[in-house]
Scaffold this motif. Structure first.
Motif, PDB file in Angstrom:
ATOM      1  N   ASN A  31       0.741  -1.325  -0.153  1.00  0.00           N
ATOM      2  CA  ASN A  31       0.065   0.042  -0.022  1.00  0.00           C
ATOM      3  C   ASN A  31       0.727   1.232  -0.121  1.00  0.00           C
ATOM      4  OD1 ASN A  31      -2.601  -1.106   0.133  1.00  0.00           O
ATOM      5  ND2 ASN A  31      -2.685  -1.395   2.074  1.00  0.00           N
ATOM      6  N   SER A  32       2.168   1.056   0.286  1.00  0.00           N
ATOM      7  CA  SER A  32       3.006   2.218   0.402  1.00  0.00           C
ATOM      8  C   SER A  32       3.777   2.630  -1.012  1.00  0.00           C
ATOM      9  CB  SER A  32       4.175   2.085   1.665  1.00  0.00           C
ATOM     10  OG  SER A  32       4.906   1.148   1.234  1.00  0.00           O
ATOM     11  N   ILE A  33       3.755   1.768  -1.911  1.00  0.00           N
ATOM     12  CA  ILE A  33       4.362   1.965  -3.173  1.00  0.00           C
ATOM     13  C   ILE A  33       3.716   1.887  -4.519  1.00  0.00           C
ATOM     14  CG2 ILE A  33       6.418   0.814  -2.175  1.00  0.00           C
ATOM     15  CD1 ILE A  33       5.843  -1.796  -3.643  1.00  0.00           C
ATOM     16  N   LYS A  34       4.031   2.512  -5.533  1.00  0.00           N
ATOM     17  CA  LYS A  34       3.172   2.408  -6.671  1.00  0.00           C
ATOM     18  C   LYS A  34       4.382   1.998  -7.629  1.00  0.00           C
ATOM     19  CE  LYS A  34       0.548   5.528  -9.622  1.00  0.00           C
ATOM     20  NZ  LYS A  34      -0.131   6.653  -9.717  1.00  0.00           N
ATOM     21  N   PRO A  35       4.487   0.553  -7.969  1.00  0.00           N
ATOM     22  CA  PRO A  35       5.645   0.356  -9.030  1.00  0.00           C
ATOM     23  C   PRO A  35       4.777   0.092 -10.434  1.00  0.00           C
ATOM     24  CG  PRO A  35       4.379  -1.430  -7.883  1.00  0.00           C
ATOM     25  CD  PRO A  35       4.090  -0.232  -7.324  1.00  0.00           C
ATOM     26  N   LYS A  36       5.950   0.225 -11.164  1.00  0.00           N
ATOM     27  CA  LYS A  36       5.493   0.187 -12.867  1.00  0.00           C
ATOM     28  C   LYS A  36       5.253  -1.080 -12.940  1.00  0.00           C
ATOM     29  CE  LYS A  36       7.463   4.530 -14.828  1.00  0.00           C
ATOM     30  NZ  LYS A  36       8.285   4.906 -15.548  1.00  0.00           N
ATOM     31  N   LYS A  37       6.235  -2.116 -12.365  1.00  0.00           N
ATOM     32  CA  LYS A  37       6.387  -3.709 -12.595  1.00  0.00           C
ATOM     33  C   LYS A  37       6.698  -4.376 -11.385  1.00  0.00           C
ATOM     34  CE  LYS A  37       8.782  -4.520 -16.141  1.00  0.00           C
ATOM     35  NZ  LYS A  37       7.963  -5.038 -17.299  1.00  0.00           N
ATOM     36  N   LEU A  38       5.906  -5.167 -11.106  1.00  0.00           N
ATOM     37  CA  LEU A  38       5.983  -5.999  -9.804  1.00  0.00           C
ATOM     38  C   LEU A  38       6.335  -7.325 -10.131  1.00  0.00           C
ATOM     39  CD1 LEU A  38       5.732  -6.680  -6.586  1.00  0.00           C
ATOM     40  CD2 LEU A  38       3.165  -6.969  -7.245  1.00  0.00           C
ATOM     41  N   ASP A  68      -5.474  -5.576  -7.674  1.00  0.00           N
ATOM     42  CA  ASP A  68      -5.681  -4.063  -7.737  1.00  0.00           C
ATOM     43  C   ASP A  68      -4.591  -3.269  -8.446  1.00  0.00           C
ATOM     44  OD1 ASP A  68      -8.252  -4.316  -6.792  1.00  0.00           O
ATOM     45  OD2 ASP A  68      -7.712  -3.748  -4.534  1.00  0.00           O
ATOM     46  N   LEU A  69      -3.461  -3.902  -8.047  1.00  0.00           N
ATOM     47  CA  LEU A  69      -2.141  -2.885  -8.731  1.00  0.00           C
ATOM     48  C   LEU A  69      -2.157  -3.132 -10.224  1.00  0.00           C
ATOM     49  CD1 LEU A  69       0.586  -4.042  -6.096  1.00  0.00           C
ATOM     50  CD2 LEU A  69      -0.128  -1.531  -6.519  1.00  0.00           C
ATOM     51  N   SER A  70      -2.619  -4.429 -10.703  1.00  0.00           N
ATOM     52  CA  SER A  70      -2.521  -4.580 -12.120  1.00  0.00           C
ATOM     53  C   SER A  70      -3.760  -3.877 -12.858  1.00  0.00           C
ATOM     54  CB  SER A  70      -2.550  -6.167 -12.579  1.00  0.00           C
ATOM     55  OG  SER A  70      -4.015  -6.891 -11.951  1.00  0.00           O
ATOM     56  N   ALA A  71      -4.659  -3.858 -12.112  1.00  0.00           N
ATOM     57  CA  ALA A  71      -5.856  -3.270 -12.646  1.00  0.00           C
ATOM     58  C   ALA A  71      -5.599  -1.674 -12.631  1.00  0.00           C
ATOM     59  CB  ALA A  71      -7.094  -3.596 -11.735  1.00  0.00           C
ATOM     60  N   ASN A  72      -4.720  -1.162 -11.967  1.00  0.00           N
ATOM     61  CA  ASN A  72      -4.357   0.232 -11.965  1.00  0.00           C
ATOM     62  C   ASN A  72      -3.012   0.474 -12.754  1.00  0.00           C
ATOM     63  OD1 ASN A  72      -6.521   1.339 -10.528  1.00  0.00           O
ATOM     64  ND2 ASN A  72      -5.759   0.439  -8.616  1.00  0.00           N
ATOM     65  N   GLY A  73      -2.779  -0.393 -13.524  1.00  0.00           N
ATOM     66  CA  GLY A  73      -1.412  -0.159 -14.383  1.00  0.00           C
ATOM     67  C   GLY A  73      -0.273  -0.591 -14.194  1.00  0.00           C
ATOM     68  N   THR A  74       0.039  -1.652 -13.195  1.00  0.00           N
ATOM     69  CA  THR A  74       1.115  -2.253 -12.758  1.00  0.00           C
ATOM     70  C   THR A  74       1.250  -3.391 -13.821  1.00  0.00           C
ATOM     71  OG1 THR A  74       1.247  -1.340 -10.684  1.00  0.00           O
ATOM     72  CG2 THR A  74       2.578  -3.014 -10.884  1.00  0.00           C
ATOM     73  N   GLU A  75       2.387  -3.546 -14.048  1.00  0.00           N
ATOM     74  CA  GLU A  75       2.584  -4.994 -14.714  1.00  0.00           C
ATOM     75  C   GLU A  75       2.883  -5.999 -13.838  1.00  0.00           C
ATOM     76  OE1 GLU A  75       5.174  -7.336 -18.418  1.00  0.00           O
ATOM     77  OE2 GLU A  75       5.555  -5.122 -18.000  1.00  0.00           O
ATOM     78  N   VAL A  76       2.390  -7.230 -13.730  1.00  0.00           N
ATOM     79  CA  VAL A  76       2.531  -8.075 -12.463  1.00  0.00           C
ATOM     80  C   VAL A  76       2.998  -9.461 -13.418  1.00  0.00           C
ATOM     81  CG1 VAL A  76       1.581  -9.615 -10.893  1.00  0.00           C
ATOM     82  CG2 VAL A  76       0.918  -7.081 -11.028  1.00  0.00           C
ATOM     83  N   ILE A  77       4.239  -9.840 -12.966  1.00  0.00           N
ATOM     84  CA  ILE A  77       4.924 -10.979 -13.392  1.00  0.00           C
ATOM     85  C   ILE A  77       4.817 -12.068 -12.368  1.00  0.00           C
ATOM     86  CG2 ILE A  77       6.849 -12.277 -14.615  1.00  0.00           C
ATOM     87  CD1 ILE A  77       7.457  -9.417 -15.860  1.00  0.00           C
ATOM     88  N   TYR A  78       4.305 -13.124 -12.461  1.00  0.00           N
ATOM     89  CA  TYR A  78       4.202 -14.105 -11.284  1.00  0.00           C
ATOM     90  C   TYR A  78       5.234 -15.320 -11.945  1.00  0.00           C
ATOM     91  CZ  TYR A  78       2.316 -17.213  -7.523  1.00  0.00           C
ATOM     92  OH  TYR A  78       2.348 -18.133  -6.337  1.00  0.00           O
ATOM     93  N   ASP A  92       3.192 -19.278 -19.111  1.00  0.00           N
ATOM     94  CA  ASP A  92       2.741 -18.642 -20.363  1.00  0.00           C
ATOM     95  C   ASP A  92       1.483 -18.213 -20.424  1.00  0.00           C
ATOM     96  OD1 ASP A  92       5.636 -18.895 -20.898  1.00  0.00           O
ATOM     97  OD2 ASP A  92       5.238 -20.670 -21.820  1.00  0.00           O
ATOM     98  N   VAL A  93       0.440 -18.160 -19.468  1.00  0.00           N
ATOM     99  CA  VAL A  93      -0.893 -17.670 -19.598  1.00  0.00           C
ATOM    100  C   VAL A  93      -0.645 -16.148 -19.213  1.00  0.00           C
ATOM    101  CG1 VAL A  93      -2.835 -17.516 -18.613  1.00  0.00           C
ATOM    102  CG2 VAL A  93      -2.132 -19.912 -18.888  1.00  0.00           C
ATOM    103  N   LYS A  94      -1.363 -15.544 -19.785  1.00  0.00           N
ATOM    104  CA  LYS A  94      -1.476 -14.071 -19.365  1.00  0.00           C
ATOM    105  C   LYS A  94      -3.007 -13.517 -19.415  1.00  0.00           C
ATOM    106  CE  LYS A  94       0.486  -9.555 -20.766  1.00  0.00           C
ATOM    107  NZ  LYS A  94       1.373  -8.713 -21.721  1.00  0.00           N
ATOM    108  N   MET A  95      -3.329 -12.764 -18.241  1.00  0.00           N
ATOM    109  CA  MET A  95      -4.565 -12.340 -17.953  1.00  0.00           C
ATOM    110  C   MET A  95      -4.700 -10.874 -17.620  1.00  0.00           C
ATOM    111  SD  MET A  95      -5.962 -15.173 -15.473  1.00  0.00           S
ATOM    112  CE  MET A  95      -4.774 -15.178 -14.443  1.00  0.00           C
ATOM    113  N   GLY A  96      -4.714  -9.862 -18.752  1.00  0.00           N
ATOM    114  CA  GLY A  96      -4.680  -8.469 -18.417  1.00  0.00           C
ATOM    115  C   GLY A  96      -3.236  -8.228 -18.192  1.00  0.00           C
ATOM    116  N   LYS A  97      -2.995  -7.575 -17.167  1.00  0.00           N
ATOM    117  CA  LYS A  97      -1.310  -7.083 -16.976  1.00  0.00           C
ATOM    118  C   LYS A  97      -0.693  -8.201 -16.073  1.00  0.00           C
ATOM    119  CE  LYS A  97      -1.052  -2.553 -18.132  1.00  0.00           C
ATOM    120  NZ  LYS A  97       0.325  -2.100 -18.557  1.00  0.00           N
ATOM    121  N   ILE A  98      -1.396  -9.213 -15.809  1.00  0.00           N
ATOM    122  CA  ILE A  98      -0.645 -10.117 -15.175  1.00  0.00           C
ATOM    123  C   ILE A  98      -0.340 -11.470 -16.153  1.00  0.00           C
ATOM    124  CG2 ILE A  98      -1.014 -12.134 -13.255  1.00  0.00           C
ATOM    125  CD1 ILE A  98      -3.290 -10.324 -11.872  1.00  0.00           C
TER     126      ILE A  98
END
Length: 281
Positions: A31-38, A68-78, A92-98
């Motif tokens: 909640n304290s950060i706003k990352p471009k990529k996680l 929520d982070l992904s919905a707000n523009g953060t690219e999430v790579i799991y 190799d599955v992608k859902m939106g920004k995740i």
């Protein structure tokens, strides 16, 4: 609290669904950060030790926060790890920004960075998975007992004590395992001409320059959210090892985080209680 803008954040070994996970602290950090990529570098959800009886609201809130982070523009790579290895079936599955992967290579300001969990180098997991699972269950109990012990130590104004770190530091074989892991990962990265190699798995936060006769690379490990409560941050061409400190979140940190240890200890007893069958059944 004003959110810090960060280009890249790496967390690993959260172990959601276990008693040792510090989900509330992780949520405060996210909640304290706003990352471009996680980058979630493995063992985020602990499928090995998943229990129907234990998956608190705070653990679910971490998952919701990541979405929520992904919905707000953060690219999430799991990136999958050994404790969430069942997810490897869906790589190799992608859902939106995740996106879900086994490993990833990124270009960071002209330098190649190699990200993977690291369990591929662990012989105990590759050759005796059942033994590794048993060890993981024992480690989870040890961590919870340690948290309960620290609750009492803090109550009497004594310093915290880490049982697992004491054991790791006192056993030469464990220290050698960590050193070997770092050397193998960095040597392979140098061979592949990567400037950064970023792992998790061994719960040992680290940023260190590695050099061999073939070249050099920066070895990084994001640590964990069980004991060390650490993450890696990359911003303005520099890496930083960030460690959670409750004083940094004084306005948000709640006393229930410490008090919750009692509840977790009760949950542990409930989860491991064996129900005795009634006579005649």
């Amino acid at each position: 609290m004003k959110k810090r803008k960060v280009e890249l954040v790496v967390i690993s070994d959260v172990h959601l669904g276990t008693f040792g996970c510090h989900a509330k602290e992780l949520l405060l950090y996210l909640n304290s950060i706003k990352p471009k990529k996680l980058i979630l570098n493995g063992d985020i959800i602990d499928i090995w030790q998943f229990r129907k009886r234990y998956f608190p609201k705070s653990h679910l809130e971490v998952i919701k926060k990541i979405i929520d982070l992904s919905a707000n523009g953060t690219e999430v790579i799991y990136i999958t790890g050994n404790h969430d290895d069942l997810l490897r079936k869906f790589c190799d599955v992608k859902m939106g920004k995740i996106s879900l992967v086994n490993k990833v290579v990124l270009n960071l300001d002209g330098k190649k960075a190699w990200f993977f969990h690291g369990d591929v180098f662990d012989a105990s997991i590759q050759n005796a998975k059942w033994l590794a699972k048993l060890g993981g269950w024992g480690y989870d109990i040890l961590i919870l007992i340690n948290r309960f012990l620290n609750w009492w130590l803090l109550k009497f104004k004594r310093e915290k004590f880490s049982l697992s770190k004491k054991i790791k530091n006192g056993v030469k074989k464990a220290v050698k395992h960590i050193n070997d892991f770092e050397e193998v990962a960095s040597d392979l990265a140098i061979e592949k001409n990567y400037k950064y190699v970023v792992c998790g798995h061994i719960h040992q936060p680290q940023i260190v320059r590695k050099v061999n006769r073939n070249g050099t690379c920066l070895y990084l490990n994001s640590g964990d959210w069980v004991e060390n409560l650490t993450s890696l941050e990359y911003h303005q061409k520099r890496w930083k090892l960030h460690q959670f400190r409750k004083e940094d979140y004084a306005n948000l940190y709640q006393e229930e985080i410490e008090k919750n240890v009692k509840t977790e200890f009760q949950d542990l007893l409930a989860a491991i209680t064996i129900t005795t069958p009634k006579k005649g059944n």
